[in-house]
Design a protein around this motif. Structure first.
Motif, PDB file in Angstrom:
ATOM      1  N   LYS A 302     -69.957 -68.468  66.235  1.00 36.27           N
ATOM      2  CA  LYS A 302     -69.525 -66.844  66.365  1.00 36.27           C
ATOM      3  C   LYS A 302     -70.732 -65.625  66.619  1.00 36.27           C
ATOM      4  CE  LYS A 302     -68.164 -64.637  62.422  1.00 36.27           C
ATOM      5  NZ  LYS A 302     -66.695 -63.847  61.679  1.00 36.27           N
ATOM      6  N   THR A 303     -71.701 -66.224  66.225  1.00 39.31           N
ATOM      7  CA  THR A 303     -72.275 -65.215  66.166  1.00 39.31           C
ATOM      8  C   THR A 303     -73.075 -65.241  67.941  1.00 39.31           C
ATOM      9  OG1 THR A 303     -73.436 -64.927  63.817  1.00 39.31           O
ATOM     10  CG2 THR A 303     -74.931 -64.360  65.341  1.00 39.31           C
ATOM     11  N   VAL A 304     -73.817 -65.864  68.181  1.00 36.22           N
ATOM     12  CA  VAL A 304     -74.082 -66.537  69.700  1.00 36.22           C
ATOM     13  C   VAL A 304     -72.749 -65.805  70.699  1.00 36.22           C
ATOM     14  CG1 VAL A 304     -74.384 -68.412  70.795  1.00 36.22           C
ATOM     15  CG2 VAL A 304     -75.014 -68.138  69.150  1.00 36.22           C
ATOM     16  N   ALA A 355     -78.114 -58.253  71.229  1.00 38.37           N
ATOM     17  CA  ALA A 355     -77.493 -59.616  71.318  1.00 38.37           C
ATOM     18  C   ALA A 355     -79.208 -60.120  71.364  1.00 38.37           C
ATOM     19  CB  ALA A 355     -77.544 -59.248  73.069  1.00 38.37           C
ATOM     20  N   LYS A 356     -80.607 -59.573  71.713  1.00 34.15           N
ATOM     21  CA  LYS A 356     -81.389 -60.957  70.946  1.00 34.15           C
ATOM     22  C   LYS A 356     -81.362 -60.346  70.049  1.00 34.15           C
ATOM     23  CE  LYS A 356     -83.957 -59.236  74.943  1.00 34.15           C
ATOM     24  NZ  LYS A 356     -85.112 -58.258  75.839  1.00 34.15           N
ATOM     25  N   SER A 357     -81.159 -60.159  69.099  1.00 36.48           N
ATOM     26  CA  SER A 357     -81.120 -59.876  67.374  1.00 36.48           C
ATOM     27  C   SER A 357     -80.053 -60.964  66.754  1.00 36.48           C
ATOM     28  CB  SER A 357     -80.987 -58.623  66.698  1.00 36.48           C
ATOM     29  OG  SER A 357     -80.774 -58.623  65.799  1.00 36.48           O
ATOM     30  N   LEU A 358     -79.435 -61.051  67.488  1.00 42.42           N
ATOM     31  CA  LEU A 358     -77.503 -61.977  66.512  1.00 42.42           C
ATOM     32  C   LEU A 358     -78.658 -63.378  67.275  1.00 42.42           C
ATOM     33  CD1 LEU A 358     -75.044 -59.328  67.942  1.00 42.42           C
ATOM     34  CD2 LEU A 358     -75.591 -60.407  65.860  1.00 42.42           C
ATOM     35  N   LEU A 359     -78.859 -63.511  68.520  1.00 43.08           N
ATOM     36  CA  LEU A 359     -79.285 -64.808  69.072  1.00 43.08           C
ATOM     37  C   LEU A 359     -80.158 -64.905  67.870  1.00 43.08           C
ATOM     38  CD1 LEU A 359     -79.538 -64.963  73.246  1.00 43.08           C
ATOM     39  CD2 LEU A 359     -77.872 -66.077  71.277  1.00 43.08           C
ATOM     40  N   ALA A 360     -81.648 -64.550  67.393  1.00 45.07           N
ATOM     41  CA  ALA A 360     -82.769 -65.334  66.703  1.00 45.07           C
ATOM     42  C   ALA A 360     -81.650 -65.130  65.206  1.00 45.07           C
ATOM     43  CB  ALA A 360     -83.208 -63.647  66.156  1.00 45.07           C
ATOM     44  N   THR A 365     -82.109 -68.530  69.690  1.00 44.97           N
ATOM     45  CA  THR A 365     -83.078 -67.791  70.759  1.00 44.97           C
ATOM     46  C   THR A 365     -83.184 -68.544  72.183  1.00 44.97           C
ATOM     47  OG1 THR A 365     -83.704 -65.920  69.308  1.00 44.97           O
ATOM     48  CG2 THR A 365     -85.017 -66.214  71.834  1.00 44.97           C
ATOM     49  N   GLY A 366     -82.952 -67.951  73.815  1.00 47.74           N
ATOM     50  CA  GLY A 366     -83.265 -68.363  74.460  1.00 47.74           C
ATOM     51  C   GLY A 366     -82.077 -69.768  74.455  1.00 47.74           C
ATOM     52  N   THR A 367     -81.542 -69.682  73.993  1.00 46.70           N
ATOM     53  CA  THR A 367     -79.676 -70.510  74.887  1.00 46.70           C
ATOM     54  C   THR A 367     -79.830 -70.395  76.176  1.00 46.70           C
ATOM     55  OG1 THR A 367     -78.686 -70.131  72.280  1.00 46.70           O
ATOM     56  CG2 THR A 367     -77.353 -71.225  74.616  1.00 46.70           C
ATOM     57  N   ALA A 368     -79.563 -71.819  76.607  1.00 48.80           N
ATOM     58  CA  ALA A 368     -79.049 -71.606  77.853  1.00 48.80           C
ATOM     59  C   ALA A 368     -77.818 -71.807  78.201  1.00 48.80           C
ATOM     60  CB  ALA A 368     -80.110 -72.809  79.149  1.00 48.80           C
ATOM     61  N   SER A 394     -80.986 -60.099  77.865  1.00 44.49           N
ATOM     62  CA  SER A 394     -80.809 -60.205  76.752  1.00 44.49           C
ATOM     63  C   SER A 394     -80.858 -61.552  75.588  1.00 44.49           C
ATOM     64  CB  SER A 394     -78.547 -59.898  76.648  1.00 44.49           C
ATOM     65  OG  SER A 394     -78.608 -59.406  76.922  1.00 44.49           O
ATOM     66  N   GLY A 395     -81.640 -62.554  76.434  1.00 46.18           N
ATOM     67  CA  GLY A 395     -82.194 -63.601  76.075  1.00 46.18           C
ATOM     68  C   GLY A 395     -81.929 -65.165  75.986  1.00 46.18           C
TER      69      GLY A 395
END
Length: 523
Positions: A302-304, A355-360, A365-368, A394-395
């Protein structure tokens, strides 16, 4: 308390009703339960209204709210009641009045005694019994409607008089009159013809004339319509015009009187044309969203999904793809819904750094991501391109998959989308229970995202079976907070179905956007 009175008190919970920007709804004659568009001259009987839509009608989905049938259904069939647009109070149609038992588990409905089907057969209680049974268990060939859960709560329905039916429920149902709003009364003797698309028999203002599948449908005036003196029109022709440019050209040259649901960017170019009237329906029944298939990694996190929500530039989607028709939002409810809360609506805004912070934090990070769009709907491509730009900021790495209509529909209904997808959902303007138990993106039992959670089912059930207004208000807030946290559906813009008219006045529409031409006339 009856749903009639409950609807009124639910309305009092709202601080006000915020309308969409754009078109102004003109005052005009109005039938109970419908909203009217214009009437600046005296009605003139006669003439044929020519209507255009981008896709052919879909006879097998008349139990549901399906985009291709919004122009057709209210012309041929009627419902028992129709909502007032301002209060969500049900008003009489084929039903004259109704009453609830003290425990709200028995509903007695009195029916009009002067109604006949186009075939000449009298309308009566058995037709209501059959209609409810069809909603709970559709006959072969007909797709189930979105109010199946409400119909399934019926434990028995019987004729208790020459023009009366009594309905028994297993428990109180907060959205039972949503069922009546959507439940068109079909002729039980001609279901096979309906499924085949060769004839449609109802009680409405127009009767079947002829049909050329994929091309056109003609309807003739019902001279024995139960609404005295209506309709004014002698007939209606519905044409399939797949290209928006061709539809606009036909409007401008007065070859057609009404175009339905043109892309927002196209509608915006027509506002200065003084011969045309552009109307965004006050139902606000079109919320554009990004769906997330949670069975595909990393969207199971859910974070993503929250990162996706922050990575969506809703203002860009509204301006670039929807022509400014609508308002940005983070929730599925329209601003006229008893569940609407402006603070909730503003929960997510475009924030690439967040958004970048949540991905990290999720190690993603870099999700396709793949975003599927329906190739047959040009507006979804424009939305996806706006999303691609903002999500990449947003990464995310984003690819747009353009699917043919049949493939897109099969993947959506089979919950097999490649990751993300763009579409619109309705029912945010109705009772909140209808969205949670009937709208496929949100259905707590089975949905397009493969999202299943006992907590969600419990929250949806508390909305569906709320026994009081206080309980309902609390349940709305709880379920909205849950949806905002989980984000398996990322809502973006609450928009509207649109009609653009040329020399056609007095048209109306129901709370589910079905076109009503009882009072329409060619000026």
């Amino acid at each position: 308390m009856s749903p009639t009175s409950a609807a009124i008190s639910r309305r009092s919970l709202l601080a006000g009703v915020a309308g969409l920007g754009g078109a102004t709804l003109l005052a005009g004659c109005r039938r109970p339960g419908t909203s009217a568009i214009g009437g600046t001259t005296s009605p003139k009987p006669g003439g044929t209204a020519v209507l255009a839509q981008s896709a052919d009608i879909a006879p097998t989905s008349v139990l549901a709210q399906n985009l291709p049938n919004l122009v057709l259904q209210r012309l041929v069939w009627n419902t028992l009641t129709e909502y007032d647009h301002k209060t969500l109070t049900p008003k009489p149609s084929l039903a004259t009045d109704w009453s609830w038992s003290a425990d709200r588990r028995t509903l007695t409905v009195n029916l009009r005694s002067d109604v006949t089907f186009h075939s000449g057969r009298p309308f009566g209680p058995k037709d209501v019994v059959d209609a409810i049974e069809r909603q709970a268990s559709p006959p072969t060939g007909l797709t189930a409607g979105q109010l199946k859960a409400a119909a399934a709560a019926v434990t028995g329905v019987e004729a208790t008089g020459a023009n009366q039916v009594t309905i028994h429920l297993s428990h109180p149902v907060t959205n039972f009159f949503d069922l009546f709003e959507a439940m068109y009364i079909l002729d039980s003797e001609s279901i096979s013809d309906l499924v085949a698309g060769t004839s449609f028999v109802g009680t409405g203002p127009f009767r079947f004339g002829s049909r050329s599948p994929g091309v056109s449908l003609s309807l003739k005036k019902n001279d024995k319509y139960w609404q005295s003196g209506r309709p004014y029109l002698d007939g209606v022709e519905i044409r399939v015009v797949s290209q928006p440019d061709a539809m606009v050209s036909a409007l401008r040259s007065a070859q057609i009187h009404l175009a339905s649901n043109l892309p927002g960017s196209t509608v915006e170019t027509l506002r200065d044309n003084k011969s045309l009237v552009v109307t965004a329906l006050d139902t606000q029944d079109a919320c554009w969203y990004v769906g997330c298939n949670v069975s595909i990694k990393p969207l199971d996190n859910k974070t993503v999904r929250q990162a996706v929500a922050y990575g969506v530039d809703r203002q860009k989607v509204l301006a670039d793809a929807l022509g400014g028709i609508g308002k940005v939002t983070s929730i599925p409810w329209s601003s006229t819904s008893p569940a609407y809360d402006s603070a909730h609506a503003g929960t997510y805004s475009f924030n690439p750094q967040k958004a970048k912070s949540l991905l990290a934090s999720a190690g993603a990070t870099g999700t396709a991501l793949h975003i599927a769009v329906n190739a047959g709907q040009s507006v979804t491509r424009g939305i996806a391109e706006a999303l691609q730009y903002s999500l990449q900021q947003s990464g995310f790495t984003v690819t747009i998959d353009s699917l043919q209509d049949a493939d897109f529909t099969a993947r959506l209904t089979g919950a097999k989308m490649p990751g993300l997808w763009v579409a619109s959902h309705g029912f945010g303007q109705m009772s909140p229970a209808t969205l949670l138990t009937g709208a496929y993106p949100f259905n707590s039992a089975k949905n397009a995202s493969n999202f299943v959670d006992p907590q969600y089912a419990t929250l949806a059930g508390s909305v569906f079976e709320a026994a009081s207004d206080a309980a309902a208000k609390s349940a709305y807030s709880d379920v909205t907070g849950y949806l905002l946290d989980q984000q398996f559906v990322v809502d973006m813009v609450s928009s509207s179905y649109t009609y653009v008219t040329q020399s056609l006045q007095g048209i109306g529409y129901t709370m589910l956007d079905f076109l009503n031409l009882d009072d329409a006339y060619v000026a």
